[in-house]
Motif scaffolding. Structure first.
Motif, PDB file in Angstrom:
ATOM      1  N   ALA A 336      32.339  53.075  35.570  1.00 53.57           N
ATOM      2  CA  ALA A 336      33.067  52.653  36.773  1.00 53.57           C
ATOM      3  C   ALA A 336      33.266  51.146  36.746  1.00 53.57           C
ATOM      4  CB  ALA A 336      32.294  53.061  38.021  1.00 53.57           C
ATOM      5  N   VAL A 337      34.459  50.704  37.145  1.00 53.63           N
ATOM      6  CA  VAL A 337      34.757  49.275  37.214  1.00 53.63           C
ATOM      7  C   VAL A 337      35.354  48.966  38.578  1.00 53.63           C
ATOM      8  CG1 VAL A 337      35.130  49.046  34.730  1.00 53.63           C
ATOM      9  CG2 VAL A 337      37.059  49.583  36.220  1.00 53.63           C
ATOM     10  N   ASP A 338      35.190  47.713  39.018  1.00 53.68           N
ATOM     11  CA  ASP A 338      35.784  47.336  40.289  1.00 53.68           C
ATOM     12  C   ASP A 338      37.249  46.959  40.066  1.00 53.68           C
ATOM     13  OD1 ASP A 338      36.009  44.678  39.453  1.00 53.68           O
ATOM     14  OD2 ASP A 338      34.327  43.953  40.661  1.00 53.68           O
ATOM     15  N   LYS A 339      37.913  46.479  41.110  1.00 53.87           N
ATOM     16  CA  LYS A 339      39.354  46.240  41.013  1.00 53.87           C
ATOM     17  C   LYS A 339      39.704  45.090  40.086  1.00 53.87           C
ATOM     18  CE  LYS A 339      40.007  43.180  45.013  1.00 53.87           C
ATOM     19  NZ  LYS A 339      40.699  43.050  46.322  1.00 53.87           N
ATOM     20  N   ASN A 340      38.714  44.251  39.742  1.00 53.56           N
ATOM     21  CA  ASN A 340      38.942  43.176  38.777  1.00 53.56           C
ATOM     22  C   ASN A 340      38.379  43.521  37.404  1.00 53.56           C
ATOM     23  OD1 ASN A 340      40.389  41.101  40.211  1.00 53.56           O
ATOM     24  ND2 ASN A 340      38.559  40.872  41.478  1.00 53.56           N
ATOM     25  N   ASN A 341      38.168  44.818  37.202  1.00 58.04           N
ATOM     26  CA  ASN A 341      37.726  45.337  35.907  1.00 58.04           C
ATOM     27  C   ASN A 341      36.318  44.894  35.539  1.00 58.04           C
ATOM     28  OD1 ASN A 341      38.592  47.165  33.891  1.00 58.04           O
ATOM     29  ND2 ASN A 341      38.822  45.482  32.432  1.00 58.04           N
ATOM     30  N   SER A 589      35.357  46.671  48.628  1.00 56.25           N
ATOM     31  CA  SER A 589      35.480  46.102  49.974  1.00 56.25           C
ATOM     32  C   SER A 589      34.387  45.086  50.242  1.00 56.25           C
ATOM     33  CB  SER A 589      35.446  47.214  51.029  1.00 56.25           C
ATOM     34  OG  SER A 589      34.165  47.833  51.081  1.00 56.25           O
ATOM     35  N   LYS A 590      33.170  45.355  49.748  1.00 55.29           N
ATOM     36  CA  LYS A 590      32.055  44.435  49.973  1.00 55.29           C
ATOM     37  C   LYS A 590      32.197  43.163  49.145  1.00 55.29           C
ATOM     38  CE  LYS A 590      29.875  47.169  52.818  1.00 55.29           C
ATOM     39  NZ  LYS A 590      29.752  46.809  54.251  1.00 55.29           N
ATOM     40  N   ARG A 591      32.795  43.291  47.964  1.00 53.48           N
ATOM     41  CA  ARG A 591      32.900  42.137  47.073  1.00 53.48           C
ATOM     42  C   ARG A 591      34.073  41.227  47.392  1.00 53.48           C
ATOM     43  NH1 ARG A 591      31.464  44.041  40.819  1.00 53.48           N
ATOM     44  NH2 ARG A 591      29.203  44.000  41.134  1.00 53.48           N
ATOM     45  N   TYR A 592      35.173  41.805  47.837  1.00 54.20           N
ATOM     46  CA  TYR A 592      36.411  41.029  47.838  1.00 54.20           C
ATOM     47  C   TYR A 592      37.114  40.894  49.176  1.00 54.20           C
ATOM     48  CZ  TYR A 592      35.798  41.759  42.806  1.00 54.20           C
ATOM     49  OH  TYR A 592      35.293  41.787  41.539  1.00 54.20           O
ATOM     50  N   ASP A 593      36.805  41.724  50.139  1.00 54.48           N
ATOM     51  CA  ASP A 593      37.530  41.649  51.409  1.00 54.48           C
ATOM     52  C   ASP A 593      37.065  40.452  52.228  1.00 54.48           C
ATOM     53  OD1 ASP A 593      38.785  43.925  50.630  1.00 54.48           O
ATOM     54  OD2 ASP A 593      37.880  45.252  52.118  1.00 54.48           O
ATOM     55  N   ILE A 594      38.013  39.604  52.623  1.00 52.51           N
ATOM     56  CA  ILE A 594      37.702  38.441  53.456  1.00 52.51           C
ATOM     57  C   ILE A 594      37.953  38.834  54.922  1.00 52.51           C
ATOM     58  CG2 ILE A 594      38.150  35.998  53.875  1.00 52.51           C
ATOM     59  CD1 ILE A 594      37.270  36.576  51.019  1.00 52.51           C
ATOM     60  N   PRO A 595      36.939  38.783  55.763  1.00 53.67           N
ATOM     61  CA  PRO A 595      37.138  39.156  57.168  1.00 53.67           C
ATOM     62  C   PRO A 595      38.173  38.266  57.849  1.00 53.67           C
ATOM     63  CG  PRO A 595      34.804  39.017  56.637  1.00 53.67           C
ATOM     64  CD  PRO A 595      35.539  38.439  55.478  1.00 53.67           C
ATOM     65  N   ALA A 596      38.849  38.819  58.825  1.00 53.60           N
ATOM     66  CA  ALA A 596      39.831  38.044  59.590  1.00 53.60           C
ATOM     67  C   ALA A 596      39.134  36.925  60.357  1.00 53.60           C
ATOM     68  CB  ALA A 596      40.579  38.959  60.559  1.00 53.60           C
ATOM     69  N   ASP A 597      39.872  35.835  60.575  1.00 51.43           N
ATOM     70  CA  ASP A 597      39.305  34.687  61.288  1.00 51.43           C
ATOM     71  C   ASP A 597      38.865  35.068  62.703  1.00 51.43           C
ATOM     72  OD1 ASP A 597      39.657  33.056  59.156  1.00 51.43           O
ATOM     73  OD2 ASP A 597      41.213  31.800  60.047  1.00 51.43           O
ATOM     74  N   GLU A 598      37.738  34.515  63.096  1.00 53.19           N
ATOM     75  CA  GLU A 598      37.278  34.640  64.479  1.00 53.19           C
ATOM     76  C   GLU A 598      37.505  33.339  65.239  1.00 53.19           C
ATOM     77  OE1 GLU A 598      33.267  35.953  64.509  1.00 53.19           O
ATOM     78  OE2 GLU A 598      33.689  37.891  63.560  1.00 53.19           O
ATOM     79  N   GLN A 599      37.502  32.227  64.516  1.00 53.34           N
ATOM     80  CA  GLN A 599      37.734  30.926  65.146  1.00 53.34           C
ATOM     81  C   GLN A 599      39.218  30.790  65.498  1.00 53.34           C
ATOM     82  OE1 GLN A 599      35.600  28.591  65.998  1.00 53.34           O
ATOM     83  NE2 GLN A 599      33.724  29.204  64.945  1.00 53.34           N
ATOM     84  N   GLN A 600      39.491  30.349  66.712  1.00 55.71           N
ATOM     85  CA  GLN A 600      40.880  30.249  67.162  1.00 55.71           C
ATOM     86  C   GLN A 600      41.566  28.973  66.698  1.00 55.71           C
ATOM     87  OE1 GLN A 600      42.405  32.827  68.845  1.00 55.71           O
ATOM     88  NE2 GLN A 600      40.460  33.823  68.273  1.00 55.71           N
ATOM     89  N   SER A 851      35.973  34.631  35.016  1.00 54.92           N
ATOM     90  CA  SER A 851      35.001  35.417  34.271  1.00 54.92           C
ATOM     91  C   SER A 851      34.079  36.211  35.186  1.00 54.92           C
ATOM     92  CB  SER A 851      34.154  34.501  33.377  1.00 54.92           C
ATOM     93  OG  SER A 851      34.971  33.824  32.454  1.00 54.92           O
ATOM     94  N   TYR A 852      33.761  35.654  36.337  1.00 59.70           N
ATOM     95  CA  TYR A 852      32.854  36.312  37.274  1.00 59.70           C
ATOM     96  C   TYR A 852      33.561  36.454  38.623  1.00 59.70           C
ATOM     97  CZ  TYR A 852      29.718  34.119  33.815  1.00 59.70           C
ATOM     98  OH  TYR A 852      29.126  33.674  32.664  1.00 59.70           O
ATOM     99  N   PRO A 853      34.587  37.272  38.690  1.00 55.11           N
ATOM    100  CA  PRO A 853      35.408  37.307  39.914  1.00 55.11           C
ATOM    101  C   PRO A 853      34.683  37.813  41.145  1.00 55.11           C
ATOM    102  CG  PRO A 853      36.020  39.093  38.437  1.00 55.11           C
ATOM    103  CD  PRO A 853      35.092  38.205  37.660  1.00 55.11           C
ATOM    104  N   TYR A 854      33.585  38.555  40.953  1.00 55.98           N
ATOM    105  CA  TYR A 854      32.841  39.058  42.111  1.00 55.98           C
ATOM    106  C   TYR A 854      32.176  37.931  42.897  1.00 55.98           C
ATOM    107  CZ  TYR A 854      28.601  38.209  39.447  1.00 55.98           C
ATOM    108  OH  TYR A 854      27.594  37.597  38.754  1.00 55.98           O
ATOM    109  N   MET A 855      32.064  36.740  42.273  1.00 54.22           N
ATOM    110  CA  MET A 855      31.536  35.572  42.984  1.00 54.22           C
ATOM    111  C   MET A 855      32.673  34.975  43.807  1.00 54.22           C
ATOM    112  SD  MET A 855      29.249  33.992  39.842  1.00 54.22           S
ATOM    113  CE  MET A 855      28.489  32.643  40.725  1.00 54.22           C
TER     114      MET A 855
END
Length: 953
Positions: A336-341, A589-600, A851-855
Motif C-alpha cells: 500500500a502507498v499513499d497519494k504521494n507514492n 487525510s491525516k497526512r496531507y489535509d490542511i484544515p480550513a482556517d479558523e482565524q478570521q 523526498s519525504y512528502p508526508y512531512m
C-alpha cells in the motif's frame, strides 16, 4: 545583411540578452533569499584559536574520564584480570586492526586521530605479538565504509582454516600463553542491524538496498541465513575454536554499542574474562589498556540487559520492515502507498511497557521464564577488581507523602581503590488493572574513588509520585491519568536489576489518582493525549500483559507473510498486515489535509514599533510586550524563520536578530554537511556515557562540548539523543543511552545543563518513539498505548525538559499512530509545552519535501513544530501558503519560540552580518560583468552607424 535579416538578428539577440538578464535577476533573488544557508555552507570554523584549542584539550581529558568509568567488566573468572605482571599478549580478531570508534550519520565524529586499541594497550605496558598483528593487516581486509547512503554489513575476518595454521598458532603460543579475542560491530543512522545474514552483495551506495557484501570481500562462506549480525559469524566461530584449542587464558573484548549475544562463552572454560567497550571515541582505547593492566579499576555498569538470545525479546516480534499490503483481487498483493507514492509501513509496540529488563525480571518473577537460561548479564551489571559492601545507614530512610530519601554507606572491603554504583529499585503492587514491571529503577548514584578499608555515604532521593503508573485505559479516571494504586510498595537496594542486596523498606499506600491537580512537576494535568492518534484504524487492540504469567504472548504476533509483486513485476515475500483502500484514504487525510482556517484575520505584520531583539534579552516568555516585536515581522520574515532552519536559525534584519549556527551531534560538535567539514573532539558514544552511571561526569561532558561550541561560534547542538534501546538491533543505539528511561533521562538532563551553561541550546532528539531506523523516512506508523508512550519513550525527554531545562528539541521522522510526530499538537503542544513547561525551539529532522512528502510543512507549523531542518539551498525548502490566516498565526507563535530562545543564548553575541561573505563578493563581480556585457550587447545591436562615404569614381 539585408534590413529584414538585420531586424530578425536584433530580435533574436535582444531576446537572448533579456533572457540572460532575467536569469541573472532570478538567480540574485534566489541567492538573496538563501544567503544565510549558502553562507553557512561555505563558512569555515577555525579550530586553531587559543579558545578552541583550550576547549579541545579539556574535551580530550573528559572523553578519557568517561571511558575510564564506562568500560564494563562483564566476567572475570579465576582473577584473570587485571594483568599486572605478564603483559605479553596475542590479540586475535581482525577488528583489532580496525575497530569501531562510534557510528555513522549525524552521530559520527572524526576519529582519524583517535587512540587505537594497539596503542592503548602498548601505552599501558602490554607487548603485542607484532607478527600476528601484521599478518592480519596483510590480509588486505577492510572495514566496510557505510553511511546514510548505504550500508555494508560484512564482518571482516579471515577464513579460519586458512589463517589459523599450525605454524601461526605455534608462533603465537611461543610468544605468550595469553590471548585476547577482539570482536567488533558497527551501527549507524538510516537503517537497523540485520537480523539475518543472507546476502550476497546487497550493498548499494545509492542506499536502495542494504546488507552484507560477501562477493566484494570473498566471504560468501560467512553469510548464514540462520545467523544475525549480533552473534558470532561462522568465520569468527572458527577463529574462537582455533584460539581456545591453543590457549587456556583468554580475554574477550566486545567493541560496539549494541548488545552482543554472548551465550557462547559458557561453552569455553578457557574464556576467563569478558569486557565490553561501547563506542570509545577519541580516547577510549587508552582507558581499555589501563583497565586490563590494573592501572584503573573498572566501574562501568550495563545500560541494557544482555539476553542469551537477543531475538527472544518481545519487541523483536514487531521490529524491522513491516508493510501494509492490499489485495489485488487476483491472488496477488501489492504494498500500500499513499497519494504521494510513499509506501505505508508500520511497527507495533505490542510489548507495551515490557522492554528490556522490565520484561525479563517480571517474566522470571511470574514464573514464565527460567532467568538463568534467558539472561547472560542483568541491567546494571558490572564487576570490579575490589569488593564493596553496601548498607543502609540506620534511621536514614525518610518516606513521607511526597518524597523518599535514604542514605547508603559504601565500604571498600577489597585491596584496590575503586568506584561503586549504588542502585535503588522499587516494586509497585500489581492488581491486574495497570501493567507494572516487577522491579523498576528508582534512583542511583556513583561514589567517588574509595580506598581499601574506607567508606563513602551517598544519598538517594526520588518522589513518591515517581512510582505512579499511567492509566491509559481510564480504569481510575475518565481522562486517563497517573495513578498510585493502593497496596504495598517495596524499596530494594540491589547490585543490578536482578540481584538484591537488602530490602530497604515497604509501605502500604492509599490510592492516589493524579487527575485533578496532577503531579507536582506538571504544568498541566496529564491526561490521554494520544487516543486520536493510536486508537483509530490500524491500531493495536491488545498489549502484552503479565497476567497469568504472560499468558497472552500470542498478542505479539501481529504480522503475516505475503507474496507481493514489486514495481518490476517480480514476486517477493513481505511481512505485513492486510488493509483496504479505505485505510489508505484514512492515512492520506491525516497526512496531507490542511484544515480550513479558523482565524478570521491575519496577524499584524511589518509594524514599525522600533523594537529589536536585544530589547528582549531576559524578558519573560509570557510578557505581553513580545507582541510589539512580533508585530514588526513581515510575512517573509515569518516564512524565512520557519522554512530556513537547517543548521542555523536565520538572521532577521527587521528586528536585529543575528543568525545562529546549529550543528550535529551526540558525539560532539561536527559539521559534516558543510563544504568545509569540521569535527570537534570525538566523545564516546552515549551508550558508553550511560555505562558510567556517573551523573557528574555526564554533566562534564555537556560542559566540555558547550565550551567547544562557544569557541567555534556554534549555539545550537543537535543532541543529546534521548531515544530508547527498544531492541538490540537499532542502528542508532550508539546515539542513545539505555533501555531504561530513568537512566537515559537523568543523563540527558545533566548533559543538557552542562552544554547550556555556556549560553548555547540543545536540540534533544529524536522526539519521539524513533526507536528503529528502518522505514523512518517513510514516516513509519508507530502504534503503541499511552502508558508505554509516557513511561518508556517520553519519560527520558521529560527529565531533559524538567530537570535539564532543554531549550530545543528535534522532532523525529516517524509517526505516532497515523500522524507524523512533527504534525502532532498532542506531542508538540499539549505534552511538551503545556504539561512539561518547555519554552524553546522545535526543529524537524532533515527536511526534504520532495523526498519525504508526508512531512507536511503547514501541518508542522500549526502543530508547534517551529522550524524545518532544510538542507543546502534551495533543495527541500517548501512553499508555504502565506495567505492562510491560521498558518500565519502559527508561524508567529513559532517565531516567538525561536526569538525567545535566541534572545537568551550566546547567539546574541554574533551580531548582525555586515561584511559581505566571499561568495557574495564573487556574485556581485559576476553581476557587474553580466550587466556590462548585456549593456554592451544592446549598445552594439542598436547603435546608429554612420553611412559609408562612396569613393570618387
Amino acid at each position: 545583411m539585408s534590413g529584414k535579416s538585420k531586424k530578425k538578428f536584433r530580435i533574436i539577440m535582444s531576446s537572448l540578452l533579456v533572457f540572460v538578464l532575467l536569469i541573472g535577476t532570478g538567480a540574485n533573488i534566489a541567492l538573496a533569499y538563501y544567503s544565510d544557508v549558502i553562507t553557512a555552507y561555505f563558512s569555515k570554523i577555525d579550530i586553531t584559536t587559543p579558545e578552541a584549542q583550550k576547549a579541545r584539550a579539556n574535551s580530550e581529558v573528559v572523553s578519557e574520564l568517561i571511558t575510564d568509568e564506562g568500560i564494563v567488566l562483564l566476567q572475570n573468572h579465576d582473577g584473570m584480570l587485571p594483568m599486572t605482571t605478564n603483559k605479553k599478549v596475542n590479540v586475535f580478531g581482525w577488528s583489532f586492526t580496525a575497530p569501531v570508534y562510534l557510528g555513522s550519520g549525524s552521530g559520527a565524529a572524526d576519529s582519524s586521530t583517535a587512540v587505537t586499541p594497539k596503542a592503548g594497550l602498548e601505552a599501558a605496558g602490554f607487548e603485542i605479538n607484532e607478527q600476528l598483528y601484521n599478518d592480519y593487516v596483510a590480509t588486505g581486509l577492510e572495514r566496510p565504509i557505510s553511511g546514510i547512503e548505504g550500508y555494508d554489513w560484512t564482518i571482516p575476518e579471515p577464513v579460519a582454516s586458512e589463517f589459523y595454521t599450525e605454524e601461526r598458532m605455534k608462533q603465537a603460543t611461543e610468544f605468550s600463553d595469553t590471548a585476547i579475542i577482539f570482536l567488533a560491530r558497527a551501527g549507524g543512522e538510516g537503517t537497523d542491524l540485520p537480523d539475518v545474514l543472507d546476502g550476497p552483495d546487497t550493498y548499494d551506495p545509492n542506499g536502495t538496498t542494504m546488507g552484507p557484501s560477501g562477493e566484494r570481500f570473498g566471504n560468501l562462506d560467512d553469510l548464514d541465513p540462520n545467523k544475525h549480525y549480533l552473534e558470532l559469524s561462522n568465520r569468527e566461530l572458527g577463529m574462537i575454536d582455533a584460539v581456545t584449542n591453543h590457549f587456556d587464558k583468554i580475554i574477550v573484548i566486545v567493541n560496539g554499542s549494541n548488545t552482543f549475544e554472548l551465550d557462547w562463552i559458557k561453552k569455553y572454560d578457557q574464556i576467563k574474562s569478558v569486557v565490553t567497550v561501547a563506542g570509545p571515541g577519541q580516547k577510549g582505547f587508552a582507558s581499555l589498556g589501563k583497565i586490563l593492566a590494573g592501572q584503573l579499576n573498572p566501574s562501568g555498569r550495563t545500560v541494557d540487559l544482555f539476553a542469551t538470545d537477543v531475538l527472544d525479546a518481545p519487541a523483536m516480534r514487531n521490529f524491522g520492515d513491516l508493510r501494509y499490503v492490499i489485495d489485488n483481487g487476483d491472488g496477488t498483493y501489492a504494498v500500500a502507498v499513499d497519494k504521494n507514492n510513499v509506501p505505508l509501513t508500520y511497527v507495533n509496540y505490542t510489548e507495551g511497557i515490557y522492554v528490556g529488563y522490565r520484561y525479563y525480571e517480571t517474566a522470571a518473577a511470574e514464573g514464565a521464564i527460567n532467568y538463568d537460561e534467558k539472561v547472560m548479564f542483568p541491567f546494571g551489571h558490572g564487576l570490579s577488581y575490589t569488593t564493596f559492601e553496601q548498607e543502609v545507614v540506620p534511621n536514614s530512610l525518610n518516606w513521607n507523602d511526597t518524597d523518599i530519601s535514604v542514605e547508603v554507606k559504601v565500604t571498600n572491603t577489597g585491596s584496590m581503590e575503586g568506584k561503586e554504583v549504588v542502585q535503588l529499585y522499587y516494586s509497585a503492587p500489581y492488581t491486574g488493572k495497570i501493567e507494572k514491571s516487577s522491579v523498576e529503577l528508582a534512583a542511583f548514584a556513583k561514589t567517588g574513588l574509595i580506598k581499601p578499608g574506607e567508606s563513602e555515604t551517598v544519598n538517594l532521593t526520588f518522589k513518591v509520585e515517581d512510582m505512579a503508573s499511567y492509566d491509559y485505559a481510564k480504569v481510575y479516571s475518565q481522562t486517563g491519568s497517573y495513578v498510585l494504586e493502593a497496596g504495598e510498595y517495596k524499596l530494594m537496594l540491589m547490585k543490578n536489576s536482578h540481584d538484591k542486596i537488602v530490602d530497604v523498606s515497604s509501605k502500604n499506600l492509599n490510592q492516589v489518582v493524579f487527575d485533578e491537580n496532577g503531579r507536582s512537576t506538571d504544568q498541566q494535568v496529564a491526561v490521554n493525549q494520544f487516543d486520536d492518534l493510536v486508537t483509530g484504524e490500524g491500531s493495536i487492540q491488545t498489549y502484552l500483559s503479565r497476567a497469568n504469567g504472560f499468558a497472552n504472548m500470542d498478542v505479539l504476533n501481529t504480522n503475516e507473510t505475503f507474496q507481493v509483486k514489486n514495481a518490476e513485476g517480480a514476486v517477493e515475500e513481505v511481512r505485513g498486515t492486510l488493509v483496504d483502500a479505505s485505510f489508505v484514504d484514512y492515512i492520506n487525510s491525516k497526512r496531507y489535509d490542511i484544515p480550513a482556517d479558523e482565524q478570521q484575520s491575519p496577524p499584524t505584520t511589518g509594524a514599525n514599533n522600533g523594537k529589536t531583539l536585544k530589547d528582549y534579552v531576559g524578558v519573560d516568555y509570557e510578557d505581553a510586550s513580545w507582541s510589539e516585536l512580533l508585530d514588526q515581522l513581515s510575512v517573509q520574515d515569518l516564512v524565512s524563520i520557519g522554512t530556513l532552519g537547517g543548521y542555523r536559525t536565520v538572521e532577521v534584519a527587521s528586528i536585529g536578530k543575528p543568525a545562529t549556527t546549529d550543528y550535529d551531534g551526540p558525539a560532539g560538535i561536527s559539521a559534516l554537511l558543510s563544504k568545509n567539514p569540521m569535527s570537534g573532539i570525538a566523545f564516546p558514544s552515549e551508550t558508553m556515557i550511560g555505562q558510567t552511571w556517573n551523573i557528574e561526569l555526564a554533566e562534564k561532558m555537556g560542559d566540555a562540548v558547550g565550551a567547544e561550541a562557544k569557541a567555534y561560534g556554534v549555539s545550537g547542538w543537535y543532541a543529546p539523543g534521548v531515544n530508547i534501546h527498544r531492541t538490540a538491533f537499532s542502528g542508532r543505539n550508539f546515539e542513545y543511552y539505555s533501555e531504561d528511561a530513568l537512566l537515559s533521562g537523568k543523563m540527558a538532563a545533566v548533559v543538557t545543563k552542562g552544554y547550556q551553561s555556556h549560553g548555547g541550546f540543545v536540540y534533544m532528539k529524536h522526539f519521539a518513539l524513533n526507536d528503529q531506523e528502518k522505514n523512518r523516512t517513510l514516516g513509519v506508523l508507530t502504534w503503541s498505548n499511552e502508558q508505554a508512550i509516557r513511561e518508556i519513550y517520553l519519560r527520558a525527554f521529560e527529565y531533559a525538559v524538567k530537570e535539564g531545562d532543554a531549550k530545543g528539541a528535534m522532532s523525529a521522522f516517524n509517526s505516532i499512530g497515523h500522524t507524523w510526530v512533527g504534525a502532532s499538537p498532542a506531542l508538540m503542544k499539549e505534552v511538551l509545552r503545556n504539561e512539561w513547561g518547555f519554552k524553546g525551539i522545535v526543529n524537524t529532522d532533515f527536511f526534504i519535501g520532495p523526498s519525504y512528502p508526508y512531512m507536511t510543512a503547514e501541518l508542522a507549523f500549526r502543530a508547534g513544530n517551529d522550524i524545518l531542518l532544510t538542507g543546502v539551498a534551495p533543495y527541500g525548502v517548501p512553499e508555504v501558503d502565506a495567505k492562510s490566516n491560521d498558518t500565519l498565526w502559527a508561524m508567529r507563535d513559532n517565531a516567538h519560540n525561536v526569538l525567545y530562545t535566541v534572545a537568551n543564548s550566546n547567539g546574541m553575541d554574533n551580531g548582525m552580518s555586515t561584511d559581505l561573505p566571499g561568495w557574495a563578493k564573487i556574485t556581485i563581480a559576476v553581476d557587474i560583468i553580466i550587466v556590462i556585457g548585456v549593456a554592451a550587447g544592446f549598445y552594439f545591436l542598436f547603435r546608429k552607424r554612420k553611412p559609408a562615404v562612396q569613393a570618387a569614381a
